[in-house]
Scaffold this active site. Structure first.
Site, PDB file in Angstrom:
ATOM      1  N   ASP A  14      38.860 102.375 121.342  1.00 18.55           N
ATOM      2  CA  ASP A  14      39.263 101.000 121.096  1.00 18.55           C
ATOM      3  C   ASP A  14      40.031 100.947 119.775  1.00 18.55           C
ATOM      4  O   ASP A  14      39.937 101.861 118.951  1.00 18.55           O
ATOM      5  CB  ASP A  14      38.004 100.120 121.026  1.00 18.55           C
ATOM      6  CG  ASP A  14      38.310  98.676 120.727  1.00 18.55           C
ATOM      7  OD1 ASP A  14      39.169  98.085 121.409  1.00 18.55           O
ATOM      8  OD2 ASP A  14      37.690  98.119 119.798  1.00 18.55           O
ATOM      9  N   ASP A  16      40.921  97.601 117.482  1.00 18.18           N
ATOM     10  CA  ASP A  16      40.414  96.671 116.468  1.00 18.18           C
ATOM     11  C   ASP A  16      38.906  96.798 116.307  1.00 18.18           C
ATOM     12  O   ASP A  16      38.158  96.721 117.280  1.00 18.18           O
ATOM     13  CB  ASP A  16      40.765  95.231 116.849  1.00 18.18           C
ATOM     14  CG  ASP A  16      42.260  94.989 116.894  1.00 18.18           C
ATOM     15  OD1 ASP A  16      42.952  95.382 115.947  1.00 18.18           O
ATOM     16  OD2 ASP A  16      42.733  94.397 117.885  1.00 18.18           O
ATOM     17  N   ASP A 177      33.505  99.370 119.515  1.00 18.66           N
ATOM     18  CA  ASP A 177      32.625  98.647 118.599  1.00 18.66           C
ATOM     19  C   ASP A 177      31.979  97.413 119.213  1.00 18.66           C
ATOM     20  O   ASP A 177      31.275  96.690 118.524  1.00 18.66           O
ATOM     21  CB  ASP A 177      33.416  98.229 117.364  1.00 18.66           C
ATOM     22  CG  ASP A 177      34.455  97.167 117.688  1.00 18.66           C
ATOM     23  OD1 ASP A 177      35.193  97.346 118.670  1.00 18.66           O
ATOM     24  OD2 ASP A 177      34.527  96.159 116.958  1.00 18.66           O
TER      25      ASP A 177
END
Length: 190
Positions: A14, A16, A177
């Site tokens: 991922d 961001d 995240d």
């Protein structure tokens, strides 16, 4: 103990919140949008809480100043392009790589893993951000949220990335995240 990377050929990552802290640029874009709409700015603290579900959801949350709720369609249609212009003009100016990211990407690359960046962020913002951060060349595949019919938490983007990397989904691992990354990875069999 079995290694998490045993029998794996690819690592999907991922963007961001995983590779890059882009909240300062997102907050700048949101605040510029709000100023142009003659509405109160929201600030970095609020934007930090609102990121993770794509640009459209972020803009809606800023307009209603809440995680939930919907602005009027007219207001949203006016606001979204204002945000996109402000964010594009400042994409990567205040964002930064998390500590150890470049070292980690270099290690994975040297170990022979095929790497993909899989994000819900539109590709028009993703590619320039990866380039400004100096890590675009690590990735064999870069997949933005606007390049798929369904974004994470749907497994489709991860399955598409695995296909482009020419690996079976069970030979890939997803690093992220958020719960969206976990749900997508489980749905894809990663």
């Amino acid at each position: 103990m079995i290694s998490l990377f045993e029998n794996r050929k690819a690592v999907l990552i991922d963007l961001d919140g995983t590779l890059v802290d882009s909240v300062p640029d997102l907050a700048y874009g949101i605040d510029q949008m709000m100023l142009q709409l003659a509405m109160p700015v929201r600030g970095i603290s609020a934007v930090t809480d609102w990121v993770g579900n794509g640009v459209e959801r972020l803009v809606k949350r800023a307009l209603v100043n809440s995680m939930e709720g919907e602005p009027s369609d007219a207001l949203f249609q006016e606001a979204l392009p204002l945000f996109e212009v402000a964010y594009a003009a400042n994409n990567g100016k205040h964002s930064y790589l998390y500590e150890g990211v470049e070292i980690g990407l270099n290690y994975l690359h040297q170990q022979g893993y095929r790497l993909a960046c899989v994000t819900n962020k539109p590709i028009a913002f993703t590619q320039p951000l990866l380039e400004v951060m100096g890590i675009a060349d690590f990735f064999h595949v870069i997949l933005g949220g606007d390049q798929v019919a369904r974004r994470k938490p749907d497994p489709q983007p991860l399955l598409m990335a695995a296909e482009k990397l020419e690996v079976d989904p069970n030979q890939a691992i997803m690093l992220g995240d958020s719960i969206n990354d976990v749900i997508a990875a489980r749905g894809a069999g990663m």
